[in-house]
Design an enzyme around this catalytic site. Structure first.
Site, PDB file in Angstrom:
ATOM      1  N   ASP A  78     -79.561  99.128  31.185  1.00 28.89           N
ATOM      2  CA  ASP A  78     -80.444 100.083  31.849  1.00 28.89           C
ATOM      3  C   ASP A  78     -79.720 101.375  32.187  1.00 28.89           C
ATOM      4  O   ASP A  78     -78.489 101.409  32.287  1.00 28.89           O
ATOM      5  CB  ASP A  78     -81.067  99.480  33.110  1.00 28.89           C
ATOM      6  CG  ASP A  78     -80.049  99.205  34.208  1.00 28.89           C
ATOM      7  OD1 ASP A  78     -78.970  98.658  33.898  1.00 28.89           O
ATOM      8  OD2 ASP A  78     -80.331  99.534  35.379  1.00 28.89           O
ATOM      9  N   GLU A  87     -78.697  96.938  36.344  1.00 25.92           N
ATOM     10  CA  GLU A  87     -77.510  97.221  37.150  1.00 25.92           C
ATOM     11  C   GLU A  87     -77.723  98.429  38.044  1.00 25.92           C
ATOM     12  O   GLU A  87     -77.261  98.459  39.193  1.00 25.92           O
ATOM     13  CB  GLU A  87     -76.303  97.461  36.228  1.00 25.92           C
ATOM     14  CG  GLU A  87     -74.963  97.569  36.959  1.00 25.92           C
ATOM     15  CD  GLU A  87     -74.597  98.977  37.400  1.00 25.92           C
ATOM     16  OE1 GLU A  87     -73.593  99.121  38.129  1.00 25.92           O
ATOM     17  OE2 GLU A  87     -75.303  99.946  37.034  1.00 25.92           O
TER      18      GLU A  87
END
Length: 412
Positions: free
Chosen positions: A81, A176
């Protein structure tokens, strides 16, 4: 190797994978699956074993040992991400080959310029090949550079079986950037003795200390009345919120702190007369100071309740992760070995505390000690983000040589 790194990062960066802290699913956004599935296919084509993606988007794979003696199983991780701070849609990476110094025009029509006047570290990249944004999005080198480095290192090891290594486990993880990377990570299934995140910044970064972290939401409730007849009736929730913020120490904010100094960071303010919400992140490397910061937040909320009424303020606060140094110190050799590898490659290790957190912050407390290694990027989370391809190559070499070193030491 540089050509492979460029090709991979260009491909990964163009896939929009921003996470979403308001979502309750894992991954938090469906579009993260686009890169996860791409990587799953790529790892299978490389010939890795145990290539599996679970229902939450955690992609695991194995490079089997090529020696006939016991070597620790080492993991390498990166997250798919990208940050929520700036748009990651329609990323169009630009390549600056053999940077000659001076300004880099990212977007002429919008007058977006990456300049050493604003970012003096650019002067250290003369002669490097840089990948930048086009001035309208972030790049996503955090952490797609890390993904590219891991995949390229594995590809290199497969092409060079003369390099000894033990079992290598790979994981690519979602979410994350919103602090949930390891929340559904199956440490037992990953089955590594220790691991490294490839999620650092400039050349030489090697980190095993992180913040202790909490998030807080403070909600203020007002009473809205027509301004013409509001005397002694209206309670403006925005003013309650402003007064609350002003009670926090002004010098203990991100823009006024460095190194081991902690902070309160107001990173969200949304409101009107009736209701206002403040979003905070609370950070400190020192556990006692961290607890003191949370206690101050609770104390101020209590004061507001006593002054304005119980119904006027609410606090939701929860810990997010802890300083991983406590869990890594007992196995400090996993940091020292990488530092030795870097020095052997002519890279000076920069062993400094992370003013943030990585997946390793949580994984270390889940039983998987996980320090963090540089990827070569700068100015993450915005339109001035860039990465040195030369330093990406060095990060890839650090992975390869770390695996070689552990294999050789196990044989001794």
């Amino acid at each position: 190797m540089q050509a492979k790194l460029i090709e991979r990062l260009m491909t990964y960066a163009k896939i929009d994978t921003q996470s979403d802290f308001t979502s309750t699913t894992t991954p938090s956004t469906a579009k993260q699956w686009d890169l996860i599935r791409h990587l799953e296919k790529e790892l299978k084509e490389l010939g890795l074993t145990d290539v599996e993606t679970d229902e939450y988007g955690y992609l695991f794979a194995t490079l089997p040992s090529n020696v006939d003696y016991d070597v620790p199983t080492i993991g390498f991780l990166a997250h798919v991400d990208t940050a929520t701070d700036f748009t990651g849609t329609n990323v169009s990476p630009q390549l600056v080959e053999h940077y000659e110094g001076g300004d880099i025009v990212l977007n002429e029509s919008l007058n977006v310029v990456l300049s050493p006047k604003d970012f003096p570290e650019l002067d250290g990249y003369v002669g490097h090949t840089l990948m930048t944004t086009d001035g309208t999005t972030l790049l996503g080198a955090d952490d797609k550079a890390g993904i590219a480095e891991i995949v390229t290192a594995i590809e290199y090891l497969l092409a060079h079986p003369e390099i000894p290594h033990g079992p290598v486990r790979i994981a690519f993880t979602p979410d994350e950037e919103i602090g949930r990377g390891p929340h559904k990570f199956d440490v037992a299934r990953f089955n590594a003795d220790f691991a490294y995140t490839m999620d650092g910044g400039p050349l030489g970064e090697l980190q095993y200390e992180s913040f202790n972290a909490a998030g807080a939401t403070v909600t203020f409730h007002g009473t809205n009345v027509h301004p013409g007849s509001a005397k002694n009736k209206m309670v403006n929730s925005m003013k309650l919120a402003m007064a609350f913020q002003n009670r926090l120490p002004a010098d203990e904010a991100p823009e006024r702190t460095s190194n081991y100094e902690g902070f309160f960071h107001l990173n969200g303010f949304n409101g009107d007369v009736e209701k206002t919400t403040l979003q905070y992140i609370i950070r400190d490397h020192d556990k006692q100071k961290f607890e003191a910061r949370k206690a101050l937040m609770e104390k101020l909320v209590l004061e507001w309740k006593q002054k304005y009424g119980e119904e006027r303020i609410e606090l939701q606060m929860e810990d997010q992760y802890y300083n991983m140094a406590e869990k890594i110190e007992p196995v400090k050799h996993i940091v020292d070995t990488v530092a030795d590898v870097m020095r052997g490659l002519g890279i000076e290790p920069k062993i400094e505390p992370i003013r943030g957190g990585t997946d390793g912050s949580q994984l270390s407390y889940m039983g998987l000690p996980t320090p963090n290694i540089f990827t070569g990027g700068e100015n993450y989370h915005g339109k001035f983000e860039y990465v040195s391809v030369n330093n990406m190559e060095k990060a890839t070499t650090v992975i390869i040589e770390t695996l070689r070193t552990f294999a050789k030491r196990a044989q001794a």
